[in-house]
Design an enzyme around this catalytic site. Structure first.
Site, PDB file in Angstrom:
ATOM      1  N   PHE A   1      45.193  21.089  69.159  1.00  0.00           N
ATOM      2  CA  PHE A   1      44.839  19.723  69.585  1.00  0.00           C
ATOM      3  C   PHE A   1      43.418  19.330  69.183  1.00  0.00           C
ATOM      4  CE2 PHE A   1      44.215  22.609  73.260  1.00  0.00           C
ATOM      5  CZ  PHE A   1      42.859  22.420  73.518  1.00  0.00           C
TER       6      PHE A   1
ATOM      7  N   TYR B   1      32.963  20.314  71.124  1.00  0.00           N
ATOM      8  CA  TYR B   1      34.192  21.048  71.454  1.00  0.00           C
ATOM      9  C   TYR B   1      34.426  22.225  70.503  1.00  0.00           C
ATOM     10  CZ  TYR B   1      35.930  17.671  74.946  1.00  0.00           C
ATOM     11  OH  TYR B   1      36.116  16.899  76.063  1.00  0.00           O
TER      12      TYR B   1
ATOM     13  N   GLU C   1      26.266  22.364  77.324  1.00  0.00           N
ATOM     14  CA  GLU C   1      26.717  20.966  77.305  1.00  0.00           C
ATOM     15  C   GLU C   1      25.603  20.010  77.767  1.00  0.00           C
ATOM     16  OE1 GLU C   1      30.395  21.085  79.489  1.00  0.00           O
ATOM     17  OE2 GLU C   1      31.446  22.079  77.841  1.00  0.00           O
TER      18      GLU C   1
ATOM     19  N   ARG D   1      41.553  12.699  87.997  1.00  0.00           N
ATOM     20  CA  ARG D   1      42.614  12.654  86.973  1.00  0.00           C
ATOM     21  C   ARG D   1      43.933  12.140  87.538  1.00  0.00           C
ATOM     22  NH1 ARG D   1      40.578  18.265  84.266  1.00  0.00           N
ATOM     23  NH2 ARG D   1      39.349  17.370  82.560  1.00  0.00           N
TER      24      ARG D   1
ATOM     25  N   THR E   1      43.715  19.806  84.340  1.00  0.00           N
ATOM     26  CA  THR E   1      43.554  19.230  82.997  1.00  0.00           C
ATOM     27  C   THR E   1      44.711  18.287  82.665  1.00  0.00           C
ATOM     28  OG1 THR E   1      42.458  21.264  82.308  1.00  0.00           O
ATOM     29  CG2 THR E   1      43.240  19.828  80.555  1.00  0.00           C
TER      30      THR E   1
ATOM     31  N   ASN F   1      42.472  12.388  79.476  1.00  0.00           N
ATOM     32  CA  ASN F   1      42.449  12.806  80.881  1.00  0.00           C
ATOM     33  C   ASN F   1      41.167  12.388  81.618  1.00  0.00           C
ATOM     34  OD1 ASN F   1      40.758  14.645  79.697  1.00  0.00           O
ATOM     35  ND2 ASN F   1      41.736  16.471  80.539  1.00  0.00           N
TER      36      ASN F   1
ATOM     37  N   ARG G   1      35.019  20.433  89.127  1.00  0.00           N
ATOM     38  CA  ARG G   1      36.344  20.722  88.579  1.00  0.00           C
ATOM     39  C   ARG G   1      37.423  20.457  89.629  1.00  0.00           C
ATOM     40  NH1 ARG G   1      36.486  22.621  83.649  1.00  0.00           N
ATOM     41  NH2 ARG G   1      38.435  23.756  83.851  1.00  0.00           N
TER      42      ARG G   1
HETATM   43  P1  CMP Z   1      38.308  18.877  78.664  1.00  0.00           P
HETATM   44  O1  CMP Z   1      37.997  19.242  80.054  1.00  0.00           O
HETATM   45  O2  CMP Z   1      37.467  17.836  78.020  1.00  0.00           O
HETATM   46  O3  CMP Z   1      38.279  20.194  77.758  1.00  0.00           O
HETATM   47  C1  CMP Z   1      38.999  20.296  76.552  1.00  0.00           C
HETATM   48  C2  CMP Z   1      39.960  19.168  76.376  1.00  0.00           C
HETATM   49  O4  CMP Z   1      40.998  19.424  75.472  1.00  0.00           O
HETATM   50  C3  CMP Z   1      40.689  18.909  77.683  1.00  0.00           C
HETATM   51  O5  CMP Z   1      39.805  18.358  78.623  1.00  0.00           O
HETATM   52  C4  CMP Z   1      41.791  18.000  77.226  1.00  0.00           C
HETATM   53  O6  CMP Z   1      41.360  16.664  77.056  1.00  0.00           O
HETATM   54  C5  CMP Z   1      42.082  18.604  75.868  1.00  0.00           C
HETATM   55  N1  CMP Z   1      43.283  19.444  75.915  1.00  0.00           N
HETATM   56  C6  CMP Z   1      43.430  20.615  76.541  1.00  0.00           C
HETATM   57  N2  CMP Z   1      44.678  21.113  76.344  1.00  0.00           N
HETATM   58  C7  CMP Z   1      45.300  20.206  75.566  1.00  0.00           C
HETATM   59  C8  CMP Z   1      46.601  20.135  75.016  1.00  0.00           C
HETATM   60  N3  CMP Z   1      47.503  21.103  75.232  1.00  0.00           N
HETATM   61  N4  CMP Z   1      46.920  19.075  74.273  1.00  0.00           N
HETATM   62  C9  CMP Z   1      46.001  18.099  74.045  1.00  0.00           C
HETATM   63  N5  CMP Z   1      44.738  18.112  74.536  1.00  0.00           N
HETATM   64  C10 CMP Z   1      44.402  19.156  75.294  1.00  0.00           C
END
Ligand code: CMP
Length: 141
Positions: A60, A52, A129, A105, A94, A115, A88
């Site tokens: 976060f 990440y 990735e 989700r 998200t 999520n 997606r």
């Molecule tokens: P993902 O698709 O794994 O990509 C990045 C991740 O960051 C996202 O899913 C969430 O799990 C996390 N994420 C994104 N925005 C937020 C937020 N505002 N607060 C907490 N976690 C976040």
């Protein structure tokens, strides 16, 4: 004409711990995704930070990388026409509060962080990735 595309996905620790792995794989396969690589593993905090890294300045980041290294995950290499966008769509927003009915989700996610699934958001991220977790020789033809 559409061509086959590969994408990368993670079934996250929240979903694995609640026994949702089989259902999520089923939802993916029903939509036509072919699983060409799959592994269950636990990653370290450092490995989560590397995965990440693009989010390292986000507030976060610390919490997300703690969560992603908190328990088993399932990493997936998936193949389908239009795989990146279609995955997606199947995952949903998200934030599960905004996810549409019929999405992974909506069905399984607890919060914007917990999520349930990750999916690559573009061609270049899919390449990064996939190669983060799979060697080319591990993927099925
Ligand atoms: P993902 O698709 O794994 O990509 C990045 C991740 O960051 C996202 O899913 C969430 O799990 C996390 N994420 C994104 N925005 C937020 C937020 N505002 N607060 C907490 N976690 C976040």
């Amino acid at each position: 004409m559409q061509t086959l595309q590969r994408t990368f996905s993670i079934i996250k620790p929240d979903a694995v711990s609640k026994g949702a792995t089989g259902d999520i794989l089923h939802m993916m396969q029903e939509k036509g995704f072919r699983i060409i690589g799959m592994r269950m593993l636990e990653i370290t905090k450092q490995q989560a930070e590397g995965f990440y890294a693009v989010h390292c300045e986000r507030p976060f980041f610390e919490s997300l990388t703690n969560f992603m290294s908190s328990g088993p995950i399932v990493v997936l290499a998936l193949e389908k026409e239009n795989a990146i966008a279609d995955l997606r769509k199947l995952m949903g927003a998200t934030n599960p509060a905004n996810a549409e009915a019929g999405t992974i989700r909506k069905k399984w996610a607890d919060s914007i962080e917990r999520n349930s699934v990750h999916g690559s958001d573009a061609d270049d991220t899919a390449r990064f990735e996939l190669s983060y977790f799979f060697a080319g020789y591990e993927l099925c033809k």
